[in-house]
Enzyme design. Structure first.
Site, PDB file in Angstrom:
ATOM      1  N   ARG A 233     -19.483 -29.530  26.645  1.00 47.32           N
ATOM      2  CA  ARG A 233     -18.445 -29.062  25.742  1.00 47.32           C
ATOM      3  C   ARG A 233     -18.311 -27.552  25.876  1.00 47.32           C
ATOM      4  O   ARG A 233     -19.284 -26.852  26.151  1.00 47.32           O
ATOM      5  CB  ARG A 233     -18.756 -29.422  24.278  1.00 47.32           C
ATOM      6  CG  ARG A 233     -18.541 -30.884  23.916  1.00 47.32           C
ATOM      7  CD  ARG A 233     -17.066 -31.237  23.904  1.00 47.32           C
ATOM      8  NE  ARG A 233     -16.824 -32.627  23.574  1.00 47.32           N
ATOM      9  CZ  ARG A 233     -16.680 -33.594  24.461  1.00 47.32           C
ATOM     10  NH1 ARG A 233     -16.797 -33.328  25.750  1.00 47.32           N
ATOM     11  NH2 ARG A 233     -16.425 -34.826  24.079  1.00 47.32           N
ATOM     12  N   GLU A 262     -10.623 -16.185  29.186  1.00 48.05           N
ATOM     13  CA  GLU A 262     -11.427 -14.994  29.477  1.00 48.05           C
ATOM     14  C   GLU A 262     -12.102 -15.053  30.848  1.00 48.05           C
ATOM     15  O   GLU A 262     -12.474 -14.014  31.413  1.00 48.05           O
ATOM     16  CB  GLU A 262     -12.504 -14.799  28.411  1.00 48.05           C
ATOM     17  CG  GLU A 262     -11.971 -14.544  27.021  1.00 48.05           C
ATOM     18  CD  GLU A 262     -11.809 -15.820  26.211  1.00 48.05           C
ATOM     19  OE1 GLU A 262     -11.985 -15.776  24.992  1.00 48.05           O
ATOM     20  OE2 GLU A 262     -11.500 -16.869  26.833  1.00 48.05           O
ATOM     21  N   HIS A 274     -11.242 -30.444  33.043  1.00 46.98           N
ATOM     22  CA  HIS A 274     -11.730 -31.494  32.154  1.00 46.98           C
ATOM     23  C   HIS A 274     -11.678 -32.875  32.821  1.00 46.98           C
ATOM     24  O   HIS A 274     -11.095 -33.822  32.291  1.00 46.98           O
ATOM     25  CB  HIS A 274     -10.930 -31.499  30.849  1.00 46.98           C
ATOM     26  CG  HIS A 274     -11.694 -32.086  29.701  1.00 46.98           C
ATOM     27  ND1 HIS A 274     -11.181 -32.193  28.431  1.00 46.98           N
ATOM     28  CD2 HIS A 274     -12.944 -32.616  29.637  1.00 46.98           C
ATOM     29  CE1 HIS A 274     -12.073 -32.759  27.630  1.00 46.98           C
ATOM     30  NE2 HIS A 274     -13.154 -33.020  28.345  1.00 46.98           N
TER      31      HIS A 274
END
Length: 389
Positions: A233, A262, A274
């Protein structure tokens, strides 16, 4: 007829688990008994008062308001382990990508190869391959953080690849411990694992104890130049800490299934969109597991793989069944049994279990429960939800 509302595209093999003669399943349906979803973000106000259960066809439930559901007596299910093999295989791919510059090599050939003759292409390949040398996984030390259904498989695969495997999991269950090979060296703390590992891979849920587990305080514990893989996660790592580790060369590479703004463009970051559980097999396995769990709960009141209620099951023999949830406080069961006794209702069998602040009960009785009985049970202070599966 039970009603199940679906969100997202659910595997057909999962939906086929709901018998058509007793279930109505649709993406648009009024007053559903249950909800089945994947990544759709569910808000409290989106959950109809008739909903008794929610099934997430995957492992994480961060898109479901679990605390609100618990307070309303709604059982939230997930599918732990159903996508374990898919994530394990992606973890192996990530390890290979970290030790061999496969992506850079492919990009080189695609960029420089078109338009060249056979001889030119052969020379390009032979000269260019020198830039993309790597190392082998065999003999490297793999640190696996989280030794549940996925982490234990990753650890086992690491051993099969000839790696030295270290494991750390402060919440290791007895069942998970039995699954784990004796060749996996268990570390007592994160610092020890990080200091010895060439590759660290994370396989943890997001809990208060695991949020920002990889933080600035731990960055200096990494073996210099180590690879960090995060397929669990986004929130188990602190992005600022990752940047600090990458820029100081303490972390050599970061491969993640959860891209964040970032880190975009950083040459030591390999962002993956993902893909952890994005295989046909994993989606089918998750959907089938959750559908089976929802059916068993709606029809029998049994609970398997809930994230907010205890696992509990009672075999059906004879009589009629009442299932109810309540706040986990003293004398609740006594009050319910008193209501039954006052009405001369005989209890055939029963089971009671608790989890944190809630408890759940299944009681088989000899006579058919009336609306008046159900109302009397619902009026007991502390009872959350009563149903007759």
């Amino acid at each position: 007829m039970y009603k199940v509302r679906t969100f997202n595209k659910i595997s057909v093999k999962g939906l086929e688990k709901f018998p058509r003669d007793t279930y109505e399943v649709a993406s648009e349906i009024g007053h559903p008994d249950a909800i089945m979803l994947r990544s759709h973000v569910l808000k409290p106000e989106d959950i109809d008062s008739a909903v008794k259960a929610i099934g997430r066809a995957g492992a994480g439930v961060n898109n479901i308001p679990v605390a609100d559901c618990t307070g309303r007596g709604i059982v939230v299910f997930n599918a732990p382990g159903a996508n374990a093999n898919a994530v394990k295989e992606l973890a192996v791919a990530a390890m290979l990508l970290s030790t061999r510059d496969i992506l850079g090599a492919i990009d080189f050939v695609r960029r420089e190869g078109p338009g060249k003759s056979a001889d030119e292409l052969n020379k390009l390949v032979e000269d260019g391959k020198k830039k993309f040398g790597g190392t082998e996984l065999k003999g490297k030390t793999l640190g696996v953080v989280g030794l549940g259904a996925i982490g234990s498989q990753v650890a086992e695969t690491g051993l099969m690849l000839g790696m030295n495997v270290l494991g750390y999991d402060p919440a290791l269950s007895v069942e998970a411990a039995w699954r784990l090979s004796r060749e996996v060296q268990r570390m007592e703390n994160m610092q020890s694992l990080l200091a010895k590992s060439d590759i660290v891979t994370l396989h943890l849920p997001v809990l208060e104890a695991t949020r920002n587990l990889i933080n600035k305080d731990l960055v200096d514990s990494f073996k210099k130049g180590a690879t960090l893989i995060n397929l669990s996660r986004e929130k188990v790592v602190d992005t600022e800490a990752i940047l600090l580790g990458l820029n100081s060369d303490r972390i050599g590479q970061y491969l993640t299934d959860f891209p964040v703004a970032e880190l975009m463009g950083h040459d030591k970051v390999v962002p993956i969109p993902h893909l952890g559980a994005s295989t046909e097999e994993a989606e089918e396995n998750c959907a089938i597991m959750v559908a089976d769990q929802l059916c068993d709960f709606l029809e029998n009141g049994n609970i398997r793989n809930s994230v907010n209620f205890p696992n509990i099951a009672l075999e059906r023999t004879s009589g009629y069944r009442i299932a109810f949830s309540n706040r986990n406080v003293p004398k609740m069961l006594n009050q319910v049994l008193s209501v039954l006794a006052d009405r001369d209702i005989n209890v055939i069998d029963m089971i009671n279990k608790s989890r944190d602040e809630v408890a759940y009960n299944i009681i088989d009785i000899a006579s058919e429960p009336t609306a008046e009985l159900i109302q009397a049970l619902e009026e007991i202070d502390g009872v959350i939800k009563v149903r007759t599966p």
